[in-house]
Write an enzyme that holds these catalytic residues in place. Structure first.
Site, PDB file in Angstrom:
ATOM      1  N   LYS A 114       0.877  -1.193   0.000  1.00 49.24           N
ATOM      2  CA  LYS A 114       0.000   0.000   0.000  1.00 49.24           C
ATOM      3  C   LYS A 114       0.900   1.225   0.000  1.00 49.24           C
ATOM      4  O   LYS A 114       2.032   1.168   0.477  1.00 49.24           O
ATOM      5  CB  LYS A 114      -0.862   0.013   1.272  1.00 49.24           C
ATOM      6  CG  LYS A 114      -2.093   0.862   1.143  1.00 49.24           C
ATOM      7  CD  LYS A 114      -3.224   0.069   0.546  1.00 49.24           C
ATOM      8  CE  LYS A 114      -4.433   0.907   0.246  1.00 49.24           C
ATOM      9  NZ  LYS A 114      -5.598   0.056  -0.069  1.00 49.24           N
ATOM     10  N   ASP A 121      -6.926   4.266  -4.603  1.00 44.54           N
ATOM     11  CA  ASP A 121      -7.598   4.131  -3.312  1.00 44.54           C
ATOM     12  C   ASP A 121      -8.222   5.518  -3.089  1.00 44.54           C
ATOM     13  O   ASP A 121      -8.427   6.252  -4.065  1.00 44.54           O
ATOM     14  CB  ASP A 121      -6.593   3.746  -2.203  1.00 44.54           C
ATOM     15  CG  ASP A 121      -7.265   3.226  -0.927  1.00 44.54           C
ATOM     16  OD1 ASP A 121      -7.616   2.043  -0.884  1.00 44.54           O
ATOM     17  OD2 ASP A 121      -7.460   4.020   0.023  1.00 44.54           O
ATOM     18  N   ASN A 156     -16.127   6.132  -5.057  1.00 46.03           N
ATOM     19  CA  ASN A 156     -16.193   5.060  -6.042  1.00 46.03           C
ATOM     20  C   ASN A 156     -16.826   3.782  -5.484  1.00 46.03           C
ATOM     21  O   ASN A 156     -17.647   3.145  -6.150  1.00 46.03           O
ATOM     22  CB  ASN A 156     -14.762   4.790  -6.530  1.00 46.03           C
ATOM     23  CG  ASN A 156     -14.672   3.595  -7.426  1.00 46.03           C
ATOM     24  OD1 ASN A 156     -14.304   2.510  -6.995  1.00 46.03           O
ATOM     25  ND2 ASN A 156     -15.054   3.767  -8.670  1.00 46.03           N
ATOM     26  N   VAL A 157     -16.473   3.424  -4.254  1.00 44.39           N
ATOM     27  CA  VAL A 157     -16.987   2.175  -3.680  1.00 44.39           C
ATOM     28  C   VAL A 157     -18.490   2.310  -3.410  1.00 44.39           C
ATOM     29  O   VAL A 157     -19.291   1.436  -3.784  1.00 44.39           O
ATOM     30  CB  VAL A 157     -16.209   1.799  -2.395  1.00 44.39           C
ATOM     31  CG1 VAL A 157     -16.794   0.554  -1.762  1.00 44.39           C
ATOM     32  CG2 VAL A 157     -14.731   1.596  -2.705  1.00 44.39           C
ATOM     33  N   ALA A 158     -18.893   3.420  -2.786  1.00 43.43           N
ATOM     34  CA  ALA A 158     -20.316   3.643  -2.486  1.00 43.43           C
ATOM     35  C   ALA A 158     -21.125   3.630  -3.786  1.00 43.43           C
ATOM     36  O   ALA A 158     -22.200   3.009  -3.865  1.00 43.43           O
ATOM     37  CB  ALA A 158     -20.496   4.973  -1.756  1.00 43.43           C
ATOM     38  N   TRP A 159     -20.601   4.275  -4.817  1.00 43.43           N
ATOM     39  CA  TRP A 159     -21.294   4.322  -6.108  1.00 43.43           C
ATOM     40  C   TRP A 159     -21.562   2.919  -6.655  1.00 43.43           C
ATOM     41  O   TRP A 159     -22.689   2.577  -7.047  1.00 43.43           O
ATOM     42  CB  TRP A 159     -20.464   5.164  -7.101  1.00 43.43           C
ATOM     43  CG  TRP A 159     -20.869   5.017  -8.523  1.00 43.43           C
ATOM     44  CD1 TRP A 159     -21.997   5.520  -9.103  1.00 43.43           C
ATOM     45  CD2 TRP A 159     -20.166   4.304  -9.558  1.00 43.43           C
ATOM     46  NE1 TRP A 159     -22.030   5.160 -10.435  1.00 43.43           N
ATOM     47  CE2 TRP A 159     -20.923   4.417 -10.737  1.00 43.43           C
ATOM     48  CE3 TRP A 159     -18.961   3.588  -9.585  1.00 43.43           C
ATOM     49  CZ2 TRP A 159     -20.519   3.839 -11.938  1.00 43.43           C
ATOM     50  CZ3 TRP A 159     -18.562   3.005 -10.784  1.00 43.43           C
ATOM     51  CH2 TRP A 159     -19.337   3.137 -11.936  1.00 43.43           C
TER      52      TRP A 159
HETATM   53  N1  GLU Z   1      -7.330   0.142  -2.930  1.00 40.61           N
HETATM   54  C1  GLU Z   1      -8.075  -1.024  -3.251  1.00 40.61           C
HETATM   55  C2  GLU Z   1      -8.113  -1.949  -2.061  1.00 40.61           C
HETATM   56  O1  GLU Z   1      -8.150  -1.485  -0.945  1.00 40.61           O
HETATM   57  C3  GLU Z   1      -7.639  -1.662  -4.551  1.00 40.61           C
HETATM   58  C4  GLU Z   1      -6.197  -2.090  -4.616  1.00 40.61           C
HETATM   59  C5  GLU Z   1      -5.770  -2.586  -5.989  1.00 40.61           C
HETATM   60  O2  GLU Z   1      -6.582  -2.672  -6.895  1.00 40.61           O
HETATM   61  O3  GLU Z   1      -4.573  -2.915  -6.107  1.00 40.61           O
HETATM   62  O4  GLU Z   1      -8.146  -3.150  -2.171  1.00 40.61           O
END
Ligand code: GLU
Length: 452
Positions: free
Chosen positions: A131, A171, A245-248
């Site tokens: 990350k 993210d 994006n996630v909520a959508w």
């Molecule tokens: N940030 C997203 C997660 O928390 C996606 C990470 C990715 O696609 O590498 O899983």
């Protein structure tokens, strides 16, 4: 193994991690949740004993911290801090998103990287965990400022990543626009057109369904949980937090499958829409996010069926199913109590670690269907894995193909959680199931590869 010894081993492990990582509350929270469920399992397996597997997993393989200097539109020099945590590469190249947000620090990114190791393992795809990000606030920045920041960030990051080494993605604060600028700078400096990032635009190697994948996967997972009690999504009232994006993706899929979503939220409060969020209101969520505006209140101004509740969280609204989609620690014990008292049957985490440890324990002790983000939001990174495959074979799959693979992966994760999380009375502890199922594959790979 006696219960006393199990408890003592957990306590000793947690004390060591605490002493070694002071001032990292989010990281400690994520490690504790895993330790409580995985240590009893480790102690029950002879081949794992004494191998320090969890100790090794809780120490990043590498942490890169760097200066990101850039020039704003007024000609002033700005300095941000960039990070990449390369947590574990036992089962594949490091993989995980980049977060641009003022709250980004070492603790937050280490917790996210630690969770990512388990999440990526659960997908069954060959991806290690990582990350990264920066304490940069994209809010209120011009497009050119965003571009210059991304270029400055990638100028350093490009030395540490690559399609076989470490593959970042988006993210919070990093979407298609940022990935485009980051990819452009990587390509210019390294003179390589490779699948070094995922979440790319369709014109240059992105995958169909990647924008929707996290949210769709969350809803597929909720569907599987409901199925275990003979129910489905039709007619269910859903509360959702967040507006990104996630909520959508969650709102869109819930609407398609016949549930009624009545809330979304922003940092200013939540909106309650008694008529449900569907049709043009879902499109508005996209418009709203693209505008860089994060005031949920504006939704209520645009749609008169909605009420705005300033400074509050949506968990006070009566619902059947709840989807925390905003950020870490957004759902506290008092919120969990309200949800349970109001009759919630299923809580599906869509953000990373949105519930505090005592909120999780409240759901588990009330036998609510509860899934941790590392299991239910794994569809995003799983589809990133599918993007990597398409880049490697230099082919693009159709939406239907990607969606079918995503669904299959989510059904598989649900099954793995059930297999490891089923308790004597038949209740499935998805937290335990996800942690153990995620752990096993990484542990086997680490054992096979020796002490490295
Ligand atoms: N940030 C997203 C997660 O928390 C996606 C990470 C990715 O696609 O590498 O899983």
């Amino acid at each position: 193994m006696e219960q006393y010894n199990v408890e003592q081993t957990i306590q000793d492990f947690v004390a060591k991690i605490e002493a070694r990582n002071p001032n990292e509350p989010e990281f400690l929270q994520a490690v504790k949740e895993v330790a409580v469920t995985v240590i009893p399992f480790i102690l029950s397996k002879k081949e794992y004993n004494g191998m320090k597997l969890l100790e090794r997993m809780a120490e990043p393989e590498r942490v890169i911290i760097f200066r990101v200097p850039w020039v704003d539109d007024k000609g002033e020099i700005q300095v941000n801090r960039g990070f990449r945590i390369q947590m574990n590469s036992a089962i594949g190249p490091y993989k995980g998103g980049l977060r641009f947000h003022p709250t980004v620090n070492l603790s937050v990114l280490k917790f996210l990287a630690f969770e990512q190791v388990f999440k990526n393992s659960l997908t069954t795809l060959p991806m290690g965990g990582g990350k990264g990000g920066a304490d940069f606030d994209p809010n209120g920045k011009s497009d050119m400022e965003i571009m210059r920041f991304c270029q400055a960030f990638m100028t350093e990051l490009c030395k540490h990543i690559g399609p076989e080494t470490d593959v970042p993605a988006g993210d919070i604060g990093v979407g298609a626009r940022e990935i485009g600028y980051l990819f452009g700078q990587y390509k210019k400096i390294r003179n390589e057109f490779t699948g070094v990032l995922t979440g790319k635009g369709l014109a240059y190697g992105g995958s169909l369904i990647r924008p929707e994948a996290t949210g769709f996967g969350v809803v597929y997972f909720a569907e599987q949980m409901l199925k275990t009690i003979g129910q489905d999504l039709k007619g269910k009232v859903a509360t959702v937090s967040g507006f990104g994006n996630v909520a959508w993706g969650v709102v869109k899929k819930l609407d398609q499958l016949g549930a009624k979503v009545v809330t979304i939220s922003g940092p200013d409060g939540y909106i309650y829409d008694k008529d449900g969020i569907s049709g043009e209101k879902i499109d508005y969520l996209l418009e709203f996010r693209a505008s860089g505006n994060n005031r949920a209140e504006d939704y209520a101004k645009k749609f008169p069926s909605a009420e705005f509740h300033a400074g509050k969280r949506p968990w006070e609204v009566k619902c059947d199913i709840a989807f925390p989609c905003a950020t870490q620690n957004e759902l506290h014990l008092e919120d969990a109590k309200k949800l349970v008292d109001n009759g919630v049957i299923c809580v599906t985490e869509a953000a990373n670690m949105p519930s505090t440890l005592d909120a999780i324990n409240h759901f588990l002790s009330n036998k609510i269907l509860f899934s941790p983000g590392k299991a239910s939001n794994a569809g995003g990174v799983a589809t990133s894995g599918l993007e990597m495959t398409q880049n490697s074979i230099r082919l693009n799959w159709s939406s239907e193909e990607v969606d079918a693979k995503l669904k299959e992966i989510m059904v598989g994760i649900h099954k793995a959680c059930r297999d490891y999380g089923k308790e004597e009375d038949g209740y499935v502890n998805y937290v335990k199931g996800a942690n153990i199922a995620g752990f096993v594959k990484v542990a086997e790979a680490m054992l096979a590869q020796g002490v490295v």
